[in-house]
Motif scaffolding. Structure first.
Motif, mmCIF file in Angstrom:
data_model
loop_
_atom_site.group_PDB
_atom_site.id
_atom_site.type_symbol
_atom_site.label_atom_id
_atom_site.label_comp_id
_atom_site.label_asym_id
_atom_site.label_seq_id
_atom_site.Cartn_x
_atom_site.Cartn_y
_atom_site.Cartn_z
ATOM 1 N N SER B 2 -17.216 3.139 1.541
ATOM 2 C CA SER B 2 -16.080 2.481 0.911
ATOM 3 C C SER B 2 -14.818 2.685 1.753
ATOM 4 O O SER B 2 -14.696 3.649 2.491
ATOM 5 N N LYS B 3 -13.879 1.754 1.610
ATOM 6 C CA LYS B 3 -12.630 1.831 2.366
ATOM 7 C C LYS B 3 -11.767 2.957 1.814
ATOM 8 O O LYS B 3 -11.845 3.286 0.644
ATOM 9 N N PRO B 4 -10.894 3.520 2.682
ATOM 10 C CA PRO B 4 -10.049 4.624 2.212
ATOM 11 C C PRO B 4 -9.115 4.172 1.088
ATOM 12 O O PRO B 4 -8.723 3.000 1.026
ATOM 13 N N SER B 5 -8.784 5.117 0.212
ATOM 14 C CA SER B 5 -7.807 4.827 -0.825
ATOM 15 C C SER B 5 -6.898 6.034 -1.005
ATOM 16 O O SER B 5 -7.212 7.137 -0.570
ATOM 17 N N TYR B 6 -5.770 5.789 -1.649
ATOM 18 C CA TYR B 6 -4.757 6.814 -1.837
ATOM 19 C C TYR B 6 -4.303 6.759 -3.292
ATOM 20 O O TYR B 6 -4.098 5.677 -3.835
ATOM 21 N N VAL B 7 -4.168 7.935 -3.921
ATOM 22 C CA VAL B 7 -3.715 7.982 -5.314
ATOM 23 C C VAL B 7 -2.566 8.977 -5.428
ATOM 24 O O VAL B 7 -2.636 10.075 -4.871
ATOM 25 N N SER B 88 -4.041 -4.851 1.988
ATOM 26 C CA SER B 88 -4.557 -3.840 1.061
ATOM 27 C C SER B 88 -4.070 -4.171 -0.350
ATOM 28 O O SER B 88 -3.551 -5.264 -0.598
ATOM 29 N N THR B 106 -2.216 3.584 -7.180
ATOM 30 C CA THR B 106 -3.434 3.575 -6.369
ATOM 31 C C THR B 106 -3.255 2.542 -5.270
ATOM 32 O O THR B 106 -2.999 1.371 -5.545
ATOM 33 N N HIS B 107 -3.334 2.996 -4.035
ATOM 34 C CA HIS B 107 -3.237 2.074 -2.892
ATOM 35 C C HIS B 107 -4.612 2.086 -2.228
ATOM 36 O O HIS B 107 -5.002 3.071 -1.609
ATOM 37 N N ASP B 108 -5.350 0.988 -2.398
ATOM 38 C CA ASP B 108 -6.726 0.993 -1.888
ATOM 39 C C ASP B 108 -7.000 -0.247 -1.032
ATOM 40 O O ASP B 108 -6.078 -0.974 -0.690
ATOM 41 N N GLU B 109 -8.268 -0.416 -0.695
ATOM 42 C CA GLU B 109 -8.668 -1.470 0.257
ATOM 43 C C GLU B 109 -7.955 -1.276 1.605
ATOM 44 O O GLU B 109 -7.587 -2.250 2.274
ATOM 45 N N LEU B 117 -3.690 4.508 5.945
ATOM 46 C CA LEU B 117 -3.725 5.614 4.990
ATOM 47 C C LEU B 117 -2.730 6.693 5.405
ATOM 48 O O LEU B 117 -1.946 7.184 4.594
#
Lengths: 170, 154
Positions: B2-7, B88, B106-109, B117
């Motif tokens: 899966s692509k990186p994500s940030y929370v 993203s 949540t910053h994902d895709e 990231l």
């Protein structure tokens, strides 16, 4: 203890309109911590090797550890071992480091929770839920003079994961 | 993979309505988002754009518009230094908890190379710390992170 084996598994950064000295005091004194940390009291002997206790509102020791790095007001590392039976034996020691840096008018506080072995997201969910609440409260306290009450309990998925490892949870 | 994500999670002593306004009103974002003003017609599928002194910085499309619970938009950074960066997604979840609102960003895709990231991991704590200060104290903070230039904040 070999520090190289410890990897940060949870990191939280927050900017606070304050001074490094006040942030340090808020992190290390019971008078402050009771206000932003659900009534828990941080009792720290301010020296390398000193004791580090987080006392629950009922007077019990929730965490007992020691001061591992002591460089006020910039850097503090403590062993953050929760006093649940068998927890440290099964999960290993937890290290918590606070880095405090001037950032313009603000202070940048970075909390790193480090472990010496891989742990599941379920096990780590307790810290990942708790740190934002604790440090949001600390920021509010330093900026407004009071911390809002944020109701927090241990996440169900963490309690289930600990039980599955044979750790008795309250 | 899966692509990186940030929370990032923060708790703000305010109402969901005020927080929602702070996220969607350009005059508000300009104050805590380091000069970045957001504008949109705010409907699912509508375009939105951040500008800084009139220059486009980030733009995309509104994905979810559910006042005062969830806002999501696609994120295309138009700054020259972000050339080649993919599109993203940013999602804001608002949950009232007594006197505070729990805000989860949540910053994902994100791109698989991890560069975006790293870039946004520095920016979100500054923006969201400033948002919390503005709503709780009426003031923002002059943040100049060590080894970081203020104009880089996205």
């Amino acid at each position: 203890m070999n520090l190289d084996q410890f990897k940060p598994l949870t990191v939280y950064t927050i900017y606070i309109a304050s001074t490094p000295e006040k942030v340090w005091e808020a992190l290390t004194s019971a008078e402050f911590s009771r206000k932003y940390f659900s009534g828990f009291a941080v009792e720290m002997e301010p020296k390398l090797g000193g004791s580090f206790i987080v006392r629950a509102p009922d007077g019990s020791e929730h965490i007992r550890g020691e001061v591992f790095e002591h460089d006020p007001p910039n850097r503090l590392t403590v062993t953050w071992n929760v006093n649940w039976p068998d927890l440290v034996e099964k999960l290993g020691t937890t290290l918590v480091t606070y880095e405090i840096e001037q950032a313009g008018e603000a202070v940048r506080l970075t909390m790193s929770e480090r472990h010496d072995r891989p742990l599941s997201d379920d096990i780590l969910s307790g810290g990942r839920a708790g740190w934002p609440a604790i440090l949001s409260g600390l920021k509010s306290l330093l900026e407004t003079g009071k911390a809002p009450q944020i109701k927090m309990g241990p996440p169900a998925q963490m309690l289930a994961a600990l039980k599955a490892m044979g750790i008795r949870v309250p | 993979m899966s692509k990186p994500s940030y929370v990032y999670v923060t708790y703000i002593e305010t109402s969901a309505e005020k927080l929602w306004q702070a996220l969607t009103d350009g005059a508000f974002t300009e104050r805590y988002w380091f000069g970045h003003r957001i504008a949109s017609d705010w409907a699912p599928g509508a375009p939105y754009r951040f500008t800084n002194n009139g220059n486009p910085t980030v733009e995309g499309e509104v994905i979810t518009f559910d006042p005062t619970r969830r806002l999501a938009y696609s994120w295309h950074n138009r700054k020259p230094e972000a050339a080649g960066e993919g599109i993203s997604r940013v999602t804001f979840d608002l949950e009232p908890r007594g006197k505070v609102v729990k805000l989860t960003v949540t910053h994902d895709e994100l791109g698989e190379d991890g560069k975006t990231l790293r870039d946004i991991s520095g920016g979100w704590p500054m923006v969201l710390s400033n948002l919390k200060s503005l709503l709780e104290t009426g003031r923002t903070i002059e943040i100049v992170p060590p080894g970081y230039s203020k104009k880089d904040a996205a």
